[in-house]
Design an enzyme around this catalytic site. Structure first.
Site, PDB file in Angstrom:
ATOM      1  N   GLU A 290       2.521   4.724  -4.088  1.00 29.44           N
ATOM      2  CA  GLU A 290       2.649   5.765  -5.314  1.00 29.44           C
ATOM      3  C   GLU A 290       4.080   6.252  -5.732  1.00 29.44           C
ATOM      4  O   GLU A 290       4.410   6.651  -6.800  1.00 29.44           O
ATOM      5  CB  GLU A 290       1.411   6.768  -5.129  1.00 29.44           C
ATOM      6  CG  GLU A 290       0.352   6.281  -5.390  1.00 29.44           C
ATOM      7  CD  GLU A 290      -0.380   5.715  -4.029  1.00 29.44           C
ATOM      8  OE1 GLU A 290      -1.155   4.639  -4.129  1.00 29.44           O
ATOM      9  OE2 GLU A 290       0.135   5.751  -2.873  1.00 29.44           O
TER      10      GLU A 290
ATOM     11  N   ASP B  35       0.857  -1.077  -0.189  1.00 26.86           N
ATOM     12  CA  ASP B  35      -0.197   0.073   0.046  1.00 26.86           C
ATOM     13  C   ASP B  35       0.879   1.230  -0.322  1.00 26.86           C
ATOM     14  O   ASP B  35       2.201   1.158   0.223  1.00 26.86           O
ATOM     15  CB  ASP B  35      -0.924  -0.105   1.387  1.00 26.86           C
ATOM     16  CG  ASP B  35      -2.041   1.020   1.327  1.00 26.86           C
ATOM     17  OD1 ASP B  35      -2.340   1.284   0.138  1.00 26.86           O
ATOM     18  OD2 ASP B  35      -2.571   1.259   2.245  1.00 26.86           O
TER      19      ASP B  35
ATOM     20  N   ASP C 192      -9.052   3.925  -2.704  1.00 28.14           N
ATOM     21  CA  ASP C 192     -10.060   4.301  -1.576  1.00 28.14           C
ATOM     22  C   ASP C 192     -11.321   4.849  -2.176  1.00 28.14           C
ATOM     23  O   ASP C 192     -11.447   6.017  -2.242  1.00 28.14           O
ATOM     24  CB  ASP C 192      -9.029   5.399  -0.841  1.00 28.14           C
ATOM     25  CG  ASP C 192      -8.162   4.670   0.053  1.00 28.14           C
ATOM     26  OD1 ASP C 192      -8.062   3.391  -0.045  1.00 28.14           O
ATOM     27  OD2 ASP C 192      -7.135   5.443   0.315  1.00 28.14           O
TER      28      ASP C 192
END
Length: 936
Positions: A405, A402, A483
């Site tokens: 990015e 997670d 999300d």
């Protein structure tokens, strides 16, 4: 706080390359207007020899030095296989392009192949100062666009624009231009049904502009090649050809295709075990439970909280004993703390991303100040893989990457500075700044994690889930759509998003079922589970602070819908697993849009609430007040026969089987470990207009790699109707496995849910006699009547979606759109009062997570960053709509304790429509002496 639009920029002038005899030019002449300097449409250039003349290159260079965009003659060569071509702006641009990170074997992009085929479509290149490059492909009118990777909004992408820049895009909306992954790829379906794929093979930020009909435009800041695939006869052919370049999905372990239960966070071993045991007690299928970041000791990766997870191996052993796997989160942000073994080891091995001055970059994430591994280096990837190898000895079955990015808190850009330095290996681009590697950071992390799991247990297939990725990430990891929000809009968007990822090479994806942010209602959760149980990756997940989102959390009616939906998935697992085998071997997406059944039918190209799982058509509804059985569905041509497992429900999708198909299904099970090869098998059969049908079933150990050595059974079944008798048999088999001794049930569909059945033994011929036409009509009519009656008797999920209470509460649980003057805003009152998107229409500029300009407006949320004194939920107390020229605004209040509320008013000003004004203030409501409210 004021946000004003960035100034609009006039388009740069164009300079056309002179004609040369070595090139064939295809002109579309237009009137130049009254002046000699009138506009001319850029020409499309087709080069016979594959090179750019020196004079043309010089003209391009001169224009670039003057700061203008110059048209460049495309240099092309054949690569990979027939029908695939590489285009570059020039030989110099070809030499300047970095190595491919999308290709599974980057050498295939560089090696010319022999052949006589020539490209049917040739892009036009424009080059600007500093090497910025724009590529335009003009296709026939009526072309439909798909792909662009992880993209919100509609399935058909004409009129849309995407920026490939991996972004932590909490609460994204349909107009968000950058999400968590980057796929600079467009699938074009031509008017005649043929298809063409176009890959802009650059890792840098790239604009994919599809706003002009039938036109693809890519723009990036440096030279890059464009690879075209086709045109081929069907979209499936294009996807197969693409897979020969970027690779196929790794064959997933079969257990990973079961249902996954997750939340942020199950905060102790006891809670985890209680949740899984409740699934077993209630007879609801589940195979995997997930541990979010709170299992760690202070958010330090590769650690466990000694109080809440004192013995993770023992907990996992308990889970395994009841047929459940465990997946654990690992983020890239490593706490900067001497004495923490991961930080000390990484510092000793010099693996951190550096600032421009050579010191390690430090950014804030969950643990506080963090450093970040530089996965562009093999040394770093090996270091990370060794940590993963050791980590999985705790009984870890899968890993969740997670925040990769990479996300960084309290920065305008939500990530690290583009000036940071990666010391990359030469074969992937060498030493570059972060702007070069940003979009592949998540994929390289997933690659390292995958390698570490493989090192830890070579007899198991690694399962990795990654939030960030790049085209080609499917080689290492599954993904989810990020999300999302608990609302009907995001339920609807989840369908085209999963399909787009499949059309971009990533077949193993799904959304957070029920929505990540906010609280689902019973009807929303049940409806989402109904369709989510049929996505390739099926996981329920929700954020901290939300209500419970387990299937039994919304009442008995919703619980029953979830049970039926997941039992349906598990019965279909033999078919779904076979589809993944076909995707692994041929590159075909597991879930495909309906137009894959007939790409020549233009009416199918925008269908978003139905999709195909091979020959199985899933028709869903995303309307709160209508179930799938009440909606009108568009069908491809041919025969489509409805069927179910005696599980029809108003909140479940309707299933249809394509004429000519055989669908293998298993018995009802609660987890994958319950199934065995000797279990009874059922074949649903829909004969085509010629009385024939065929189907395939892949079976192996469900894990490991012995299937690559022939240890599997691939069965091709056929059915044929002759003189009213249907004969079902095995047509052929592949693999070294012997056919198990098992019963085989045959269900031949007749229409309207009616069917005739027969029992036999797998591998032997089975015969059924079709009823006469008069009896057939009666059977169909009776089945339709019984089905309708059964639906009417089912207790629906209560419709309690409408909140009640104080004035304005009806606005508090739905996104609020503010539109006035030059602006459009979307606000979510129920989660932090956050603005999800701000669009300035004259400049077509988006701020927040979808921003284009670096100086865009940015917000932070107490929920996201856990800062004190911030409220999570606001109530709408008043709203003024734009009427008779008045301003449009929304006023919200949120309780922050101590007798205080945080009041927030967002307005688009009447007297200055260029301005968006956000005013926040603390208001006293019931503050007593010594309350401490203001100090908080």
């Amino acid at each position: 706080m004021l946000a004003t639009p960035a100034p609009t920029r006039s388009p740069a002038s164009l300079r056309l390359v002179p004609h040369y005899s070595r090139f064939r030019f295809h002109h579309q002449r237009e009137s130049r207007g009254s002046g000699a300097g009138g506009p001319r449409r850029p020409v499309l250039l087709r080069c016979r020899g594959g090179t750019t003349p020196p004079a043309a290159a010089a003209a391009v260079g001169a224009a670039a030095e003057e700061g203008r965009m110059a048209e460049a003659a495309a240099a092309w060569m054949r690569v990979l296989e027939e029908g695939v071509f590489r285009f570059d702006a020039s030989e110099a641009a070809r030499a300047a392009a970095g190595p491919s990170l999308s290709f599974a074997d980057p050498r295939l992009r560089e090696a010319p192949r022999e052949g006589a085929d020539a490209p049917a479509v040739v892009p036009a290149f424009r080059v600007a100062a500093g090497g910025a490059q724009e590529v335009v492909l003009k296709l026939p009118s009526g072309t439909s666009f798909y792909g662009t990777g992880e993209a919100s909004g509609p399935l058909e992408r004409t009129g849309k624009r995407v920026f490939t820049w991996n972004t932590d895009a909490w609460g994204f909306g349909p107009g968000t231009t950058s999400l968590y992954q980057s796929h600079p790829w467009v699938l074009a379906v031509l008017p005649d049904g043929k298809a063409l794929g176009v890959l802009a093979d650059t890792t840098r930020r790239c604009e994919i502009d599809l706003r002009q009909e039938s036109t693809i435009k890519f723009s990036a800041s440096a030279a890059y090649p464009v690879i075209t695939f086709g045109p081929f006869s069907t979209p499936s052919d294009v996807m197969t050809s693409l897979s020969h370049a970027i690779g196929t999905v790794s064959m997933p372990p079969k257990w990973s295709l079961g249902y996954h239960q997750c939340r942020w966070s199950y905060d102790s071993s006891e809670k985890v075990l209680k949740v899984v045991r409740t699934f077993r007690e209630k007879g609801i299928p589940c195979d995997v439970v997930w541990m979010d970041i709170d299992y760690m000791d202070g958010f330090r990766c590769f650690t466990f909280d000694n109080n809440r997870f004192p013995d993770p191996k023992s907990m996992v052993d308990d889970l395994h004993s009841i047929g459940c796997k465990a997946i654990w989160m690992l983020d890239p942000g490593i706490k900067k703390e001497e004495g923490y073994f991961v930080y000390d080891s990484g510092s000793k091995n010099d693996v951190w991303i550096q600032k421009a001055d050579g010191s390690p970059f430090v950014g804030e994430v969950w643990p506080g100040d963090c450093v970040f591994p530089d996965y562009t280096s093999e040394k770093t990837r090996a270091w990370w893989a060794s940590l993963v190898k050791e980590f999985i000895s705790n009984g870890v079955d899968g890993i969740w990457n997670d925040m990769n990015e990479p996300a960084v808190f309290k920065t305008t850009t939500k990530t690290m500075p583009e000036s940071n330095i990666h010391r990359g290996d030469a074969d992937i681009g060498g030493v570059q700044n972060h702007s070069y590697y940003h979009n592949v950071y998540g994929m390289l992390m997933a690659r390292s994690t995958y390698k570490g799991m493989a090192m830890g247990n070579a007899d198991k297939r690694p399962f990795v889930l990654t939030r960030a990725g790049f085209i080609g990430s499917q080689r290492y990891a599954a993904t989810w759509t990020g999300d999302n929000l608990s609302n009907w809009e995001h339920l609807h968007m989840s369908l085209p998003m999963v399909l787009q990822l499949g059309l971009s090479g990533q077949p193993l994806s799904g959304p957070d079922i029920g929505g990540f942010a906010g609280n689902a209602t019973p009807k929303l959760f049940g409806r989402w589970m109904g369709v989510g149980a049929l996505f390739p990756f099926s996981r329920g997940h929700t954020e901290t602070g939300s209500i419970d989102h387990e299937p039994w959390s919304f009442g008995e009616e919703c619980e029953e819908v979830c049970r039926l939906a997941l039992l349906r998935r598990y019965r279909l697992l033999p078919h779904i697993y076979t589809l993944f085998y076909q995707s692994h071997t041929k590159g075909i997406p597991v879930a495909t849009p309906v137009f894959f059944a007939d790409s020549q039918d233009p009416e199918l190209r925008k269908v978003e609430t139905s999709f195909l799982l091979g020959p199985l058509l899933v028709c869903a509804s995303t309307l709160p007040d209508k179930g799938a059985h009440e909606c009108a569905h568009k069908f491809p041509k041919g025969i489509w026969l409805p069927f179910d497992f005696a599980d029809s429900h108003p909140d479940l999708p309707v299933l249809y089987l394509q004429g000519g198909a055989i669908l293998p299904v298993g018995r009802p099970i609660k987890h994958v470990g319950e199934a065995s090869l000797e279990d009874d098998l059922t074949l649903f059969i829909a004969l085509d207009e010629n009385g024939k049908a065929e189907g395939v079933l892949f079976e192996d150990a469900g894990d490991g790699y012995t299937f690559t050595k022939g240890d599997y059974l691939l069965t091709y079944y056929i059915a044929e109707l002759h003189s009213s008798v249907v004969t079902v048999k095995v047509f052929k088999s592949e693999g070294s496995w012997n056919r198990p001794k098992r019963n085989l049930k045959i269900n031949v569909l007749l229409g309207g849910g009616a069917m005739i059945s027969a029992d036999g033994v797998d591998g032997e011929e089975i015969h059924l006699t079709m009823p006469p036409e008069s009896e057939l009509s009666s059977l169909v009519a009776a089945s339709e009547f019984e089905h309708k009656k059964r639906l009417e008797m089912i207790q629906p999920i209560p419709d309690i979606d409408e909140p009640s209470g104080q004035e304005g509460a009806e606005l508090s649980k739905i996104p609020v759109d503010l539109k006035s003057g030059e602006w459009s805003l979307k606000v979510v009152p129920w989660i932090g009062g956050r603005i999800l998107s701000m669009t300035h229409h004259p400049s077509d500029t988006q701020w927040l997570h979808g921003r284009i300009e670096i100086n865009g407006y940015e917000e932070y949320s107490g929920t996201e960053y856990r800062s004190a004194g911030c409220t999570e939920e606001y109530k709408v107390i008043r709203r003024y709509l734009e009427q008779s020229g008045e301003e449009e605004s929304i006023c919200m209040e949120g309780d922050i304790g101590g007798g205080l509320v945080l009041q927030r008013q967002i307005s688009i000003l009447k007297d200055n429509p260029k301005i968006v004004q956000i005013e926040s203030s603390i208001q006293a409501r019931s503050v007593g002496a010594g309350s401490g409210g203001f100090s908080r």
